[in-house]
Design a protein around this motif. Sequence first.
Motif, PDB file in Angstrom:
ATOM      1  N   ASN A  94      -5.905  11.589  -5.731  1.00  0.00           N
ATOM      2  CA  ASN A  94      -5.734  11.747  -4.342  1.00  0.00           C
ATOM      3  C   ASN A  94      -4.572  10.775  -3.494  1.00  0.00           C
ATOM      4  O   ASN A  94      -4.719  10.850  -2.021  1.00  0.00           O
ATOM      5  N   THR A  95      -4.272  10.538  -4.125  1.00  0.00           N
ATOM      6  CA  THR A  95      -3.032   9.571  -3.508  1.00  0.00           C
ATOM      7  C   THR A  95      -1.187   9.952  -3.885  1.00  0.00           C
ATOM      8  O   THR A  95      -1.445  11.606  -4.526  1.00  0.00           O
ATOM      9  N   ALA A  96      -0.137  10.046  -2.972  1.00  0.00           N
ATOM     10  CA  ALA A  96       0.973  10.763  -3.484  1.00  0.00           C
ATOM     11  C   ALA A  96       1.787  10.129  -4.927  1.00  0.00           C
ATOM     12  O   ALA A  96       2.870  10.484  -5.014  1.00  0.00           O
ATOM     13  N   MET A  97       1.184   8.812  -5.849  1.00  0.00           N
ATOM     14  CA  MET A  97       1.553   8.476  -6.576  1.00  0.00           C
ATOM     15  C   MET A  97       2.220   9.176  -7.678  1.00  0.00           C
ATOM     16  O   MET A  97       1.273  10.309  -7.836  1.00  0.00           O
ATOM     17  N   ASN A  98       3.051   9.278  -8.678  1.00  0.00           N
ATOM     18  CA  ASN A  98       2.653   9.571  -9.407  1.00  0.00           C
ATOM     19  C   ASN A  98       1.416  10.116 -10.575  1.00  0.00           C
ATOM     20  O   ASN A  98       0.921   8.918 -11.278  1.00  0.00           O
ATOM     21  N   PRO A  99       1.987  11.253 -11.290  1.00  0.00           N
ATOM     22  CA  PRO A  99       0.273  11.037 -11.380  1.00  0.00           C
ATOM     23  C   PRO A  99       0.395  10.918 -13.222  1.00  0.00           C
ATOM     24  O   PRO A  99      -0.629  10.935 -13.787  1.00  0.00           O
ATOM     25  N   VAL A 156       0.363  -1.340  -0.278  1.00  0.00           N
ATOM     26  CA  VAL A 156      -0.182  -0.233   0.039  1.00  0.00           C
ATOM     27  C   VAL A 156       1.222   1.181   0.056  1.00  0.00           C
ATOM     28  O   VAL A 156       0.636   2.085  -0.843  1.00  0.00           O
ATOM     29  N   GLN A 157       2.144   0.945   0.662  1.00  0.00           N
ATOM     30  CA  GLN A 157       2.834   2.773   0.787  1.00  0.00           C
ATOM     31  C   GLN A 157       3.090   2.740  -0.760  1.00  0.00           C
ATOM     32  O   GLN A 157       3.722   4.175  -0.738  1.00  0.00           O
ATOM     33  N   GLY A 158       3.648   1.950  -1.383  1.00  0.00           N
ATOM     34  CA  GLY A 158       4.502   2.433  -2.638  1.00  0.00           C
ATOM     35  C   GLY A 158       3.203   1.949  -3.788  1.00  0.00           C
ATOM     36  O   GLY A 158       3.506   2.861  -4.901  1.00  0.00           O
ATOM     37  N   GLY A 159       2.258   2.533  -3.160  1.00  0.00           N
ATOM     38  CA  GLY A 159       1.234   2.301  -4.239  1.00  0.00           C
ATOM     39  C   GLY A 159      -0.154   1.841  -4.255  1.00  0.00           C
ATOM     40  O   GLY A 159      -0.690   1.574  -3.807  1.00  0.00           O
ATOM     41  N   GLY A 160       0.544   0.219  -5.538  1.00  0.00           N
ATOM     42  CA  GLY A 160       0.083  -0.738  -5.091  1.00  0.00           C
ATOM     43  C   GLY A 160      -0.736  -1.352  -5.770  1.00  0.00           C
ATOM     44  O   GLY A 160      -1.588  -0.882  -6.418  1.00  0.00           O
ATOM     45  N   PHE A 161      -0.516  -2.218  -7.088  1.00  0.00           N
ATOM     46  CA  PHE A 161      -0.620  -2.530  -7.555  1.00  0.00           C
ATOM     47  C   PHE A 161      -1.465  -4.250  -7.340  1.00  0.00           C
ATOM     48  O   PHE A 161      -0.976  -5.133  -6.910  1.00  0.00           O
ATOM     49  N   ALA A 197       7.896   5.650 -14.064  1.00  0.00           N
ATOM     50  CA  ALA A 197       8.353   4.693 -13.247  1.00  0.00           C
ATOM     51  C   ALA A 197       7.909   4.285 -11.952  1.00  0.00           C
ATOM     52  O   ALA A 197       7.516   5.202 -11.069  1.00  0.00           O
ATOM     53  N   TYR A 198       7.039   2.423 -11.677  1.00  0.00           N
ATOM     54  CA  TYR A 198       6.747   2.152 -10.421  1.00  0.00           C
ATOM     55  C   TYR A 198       7.646   1.724  -9.516  1.00  0.00           C
ATOM     56  O   TYR A 198       8.956   0.910  -9.119  1.00  0.00           O
ATOM     57  N   VAL A 199       7.466   2.859  -7.906  1.00  0.00           N
ATOM     58  CA  VAL A 199       8.657   2.767  -7.073  1.00  0.00           C
ATOM     59  C   VAL A 199       8.917   1.430  -6.542  1.00  0.00           C
ATOM     60  O   VAL A 199      10.117   1.594  -5.675  1.00  0.00           O
ATOM     61  N   ALA A 210      10.380  10.569 -11.309  1.00  0.00           N
ATOM     62  CA  ALA A 210      10.217   9.518 -12.555  1.00  0.00           C
ATOM     63  C   ALA A 210       8.982   8.389 -11.356  1.00  0.00           C
ATOM     64  O   ALA A 210       8.382   8.195 -11.814  1.00  0.00           O
ATOM     65  N   TYR A 211       9.513   8.602  -9.395  1.00  0.00           N
ATOM     66  CA  TYR A 211       8.423   7.631  -8.825  1.00  0.00           C
ATOM     67  C   TYR A 211       7.678   8.864  -8.451  1.00  0.00           C
ATOM     68  O   TYR A 211       6.174   8.204  -8.156  1.00  0.00           O
ATOM     69  N   TRP A 212       7.732   9.873  -8.114  1.00  0.00           N
ATOM     70  CA  TRP A 212       6.376  10.847  -7.787  1.00  0.00           C
ATOM     71  C   TRP A 212       6.163  12.263  -8.830  1.00  0.00           C
ATOM     72  O   TRP A 212       5.038  12.328  -8.699  1.00  0.00           O
ATOM     73  N   GLY A 213       6.876  12.247  -9.253  1.00  0.00           N
ATOM     74  CA  GLY A 213       6.969  13.742 -10.308  1.00  0.00           C
ATOM     75  C   GLY A 213       6.277  14.786  -9.439  1.00  0.00           C
ATOM     76  O   GLY A 213       6.681  15.025  -8.880  1.00  0.00           O
ATOM     77  N   SER A 214       4.966  15.339  -9.947  1.00  0.00           N
ATOM     78  CA  SER A 214       5.196  16.898  -9.597  1.00  0.00           C
ATOM     79  C   SER A 214       4.677  16.780  -7.752  1.00  0.00           C
ATOM     80  O   SER A 214       4.057  17.906  -6.768  1.00  0.00           O
TER      81      SER A 214
END
Length: 596
Positions: free
Chosen positions: A475-480, A216-221, A535-537, A550-554
Motif C-alpha cells: 500500500n505504498t508507492a514503491m515498485n511492487p 521514508v519518502q524514498g521507501g526506506g530500509f 531498482a531502489y530509488v 525501475a523505481y516505481w513499476g506499475s
Amino acid sequence: MSAALLHGAMPTAALARGVTKADVPGRTRARPGTAQWPGAREWQALRTQTEGRLLTLTSPFAHGQSEAVRLEAVAGIKNPYYIGDNPALTQTSGWQDAWSSRVSAHAVAAVHAADVAAAVKFARRHNLRLVVKGGGHSYFGASNAPDSLLVWTRAMKEVTMVDAFVAQGCPQASSQPAVHVGAGAMWADAYAEVTTRGGRYVQGGGCTTVGVAGLVQGGGFGNFSKGFGTAAGNLIEAEVVTADGEVRIANACTNPDLFWALKGGGGGSFGVVTRMTLRTHALPAFFGAVFGEVSASSNEAWRALVARFVDFYGASLFNEHWGETVTLKDGKTLKLSMVFQGLDDAQARAAWAPFFAWVKERKEYSFPEPTIMAIPARHFWDSKFFQKHAPGFITVDDRAGASPDHHYWTGDGEQAGWFIHGYQSAWLPARLLAPERQALLVDALCAAAAQWDVALHFNKALAGAPKWALDATRNTAMNPAVLDAFALVIIAGGGGPAFPGMPGKAVDEARARQAATRIRSAMDAVLTAAPNAGAYVSESDYFQARWQDAYWGSNYARLARVKGAVDPDGLFVVHHGVGSELWSADGFTRVKRASA
C-alpha cells in the motif's frame, strides 16, 4: 493554520486550485542577474517574515575563504554530523559526469512549518529553483543546486512518542503507538528516543545520520526491514507544505492520494514534509550481528562457496529474523556483515552452524573464527553502551555541544563527503533461490564479482517478511518488485570527498570513469539472472535509462497523476523524480508541458 488543517480531508484535485494562471512560471526559472531574480528589498522581506532565518550561503571551500576556514572544513567533513550541520555542504560531494555539490544562493533555516510555507510561496512568486535538505544524503544531488533557494529543515528535529495516536479524520479504533518526528531529525535522534529511552522500535534506516523524512519518502530500509517492513509502510501521517504554500495533513483518511505518494514516491517531488508520524512496535528481546570472512583458494572453490551460501541462505536465513549484507569481495572472499532480531545468541549460532561446519571441513577455505553477538535490543543504538562494551563499532560526534545520542557506525564514516564513481542496484527475485535456478544466480554473481565487489543487501527486499509487513508496503508507492525480491544487489564505488574548491582534492576522472565502466559491466552480469529488475530509488544509478519503471513499476502512472494535481507547475523537481521528465537536467528550464 491552513483550511486543510481546519476542515480535514481535501480532495487531491483541489490541492491544485491554489495555483492560478497568473502564478504559472515561465519556461526558465530565475537566476541571479536576471530581471526575475528578487532584489535586496524582497530578500529582506523574506528574512523578516522568517524572523531572521534567511541565510546567504558560501561554501567553506569557496575562493576568498580564509585558510583557517578551509582547513577546519577539511578536518570537519570526516564527521557526517559536521556536514549535516552546514547548509552549504552535502553528504555526497558529487558523482563523476553527473553532478557536483554546489551551494544554494540562500537558505531558509526553518524551525517550524510556517517558515517552510514562506519559502515555498516566495519561490513560487519569484519563479525560483527550490531545493530541500534534511539529512543531505541524496546520491543524486537532490538537496543542492546553484542559484537556488534552499529549505533547510535541520533544526526541526523534535522526536515525541505517543501511546495512542489517531490520524486526523480517521476512526478512534485506529489508535496505535506512534512517534512524531520532525523533518530535520536523523535516525540517531529517533532511535535514541524510541528505543534507548522509550523501549520500543521504529522502522528506520541503518545509517544513523540519514534524515528521517527523506528516507521514508524514498521507501526506506533499515537493518531489520525483513521483520518490520519499510519505513514508508510504517508511516501513519505526514504534515507537508504543498506547492501552493499551504500546510496540509496527509494520511489514509485525509488527502489519501498525497499520503500514498509520500510513501515511497521519492523525496522532493510532492512537497516539503515538515513532520512525520510513524508506527512503533514492541521491542524484541535481542538484536545482534554476525561478522566474518571466508576466502577461497581457487576459482572452483570460490564458485562452490558462493553456491553453498546461496543454498544455505534460502534454507536457513530467508526469513524475518535476518538482514544486512554479504559481500562477494575481491573475487575470492565472502564477507559476512549480517544482523538479526528476535533471536538470542544460541539461536543465532545454531542458525549458522551448518554453513560454518561445511566451510571448516574443507581445506580450500581460510576462515578465521567469526564474531556472533546478541545484545539487549534497547542498547542497539545506545552510544554509552557501545563506548563501554564495544567502542570500535561506533564513532561519536565529539564536537563541543554535540548531542550524546549522535554517533555513527564506524564503517559508515567512509561515506562522509564521498564522491561517487559508479552506483548500481537491482532487486533479485526470490524465484532465483529455487533449487533449479540457483546455478543461474551463482554464475551471475561470480561473473559480476570477477569485475567488482558485489553486495547482497538482504534487508533491502521484502520477500520472506511477515504478511502484515508485505501488505503495508504493498500500500505504498514503491515498485511492487520489492515484495517479491529476496535481496537488493548493490555494486558501487567512489573516492574521498571532492567538494569544488577543496584544497588538494582533484578527482582522477579517468580512473573514476574506468571504475564506472567496470561497475556497469558487473551489474550487466547480475542482470543475466534478473533481466529488467527494479531498482531502489534512493540507491541506484544516476544514469538509469528506464527510471520510471525501475523505481516505481506499475505505480508510476498513479504517481504522475498525483504530481499533476498537487504540483501542476513543477515547483518541486529532482533528478529522476516524478514529473522530472518535463524539465531540463538542472531543473531550471521546462522542456515540455504535461499532457492534460
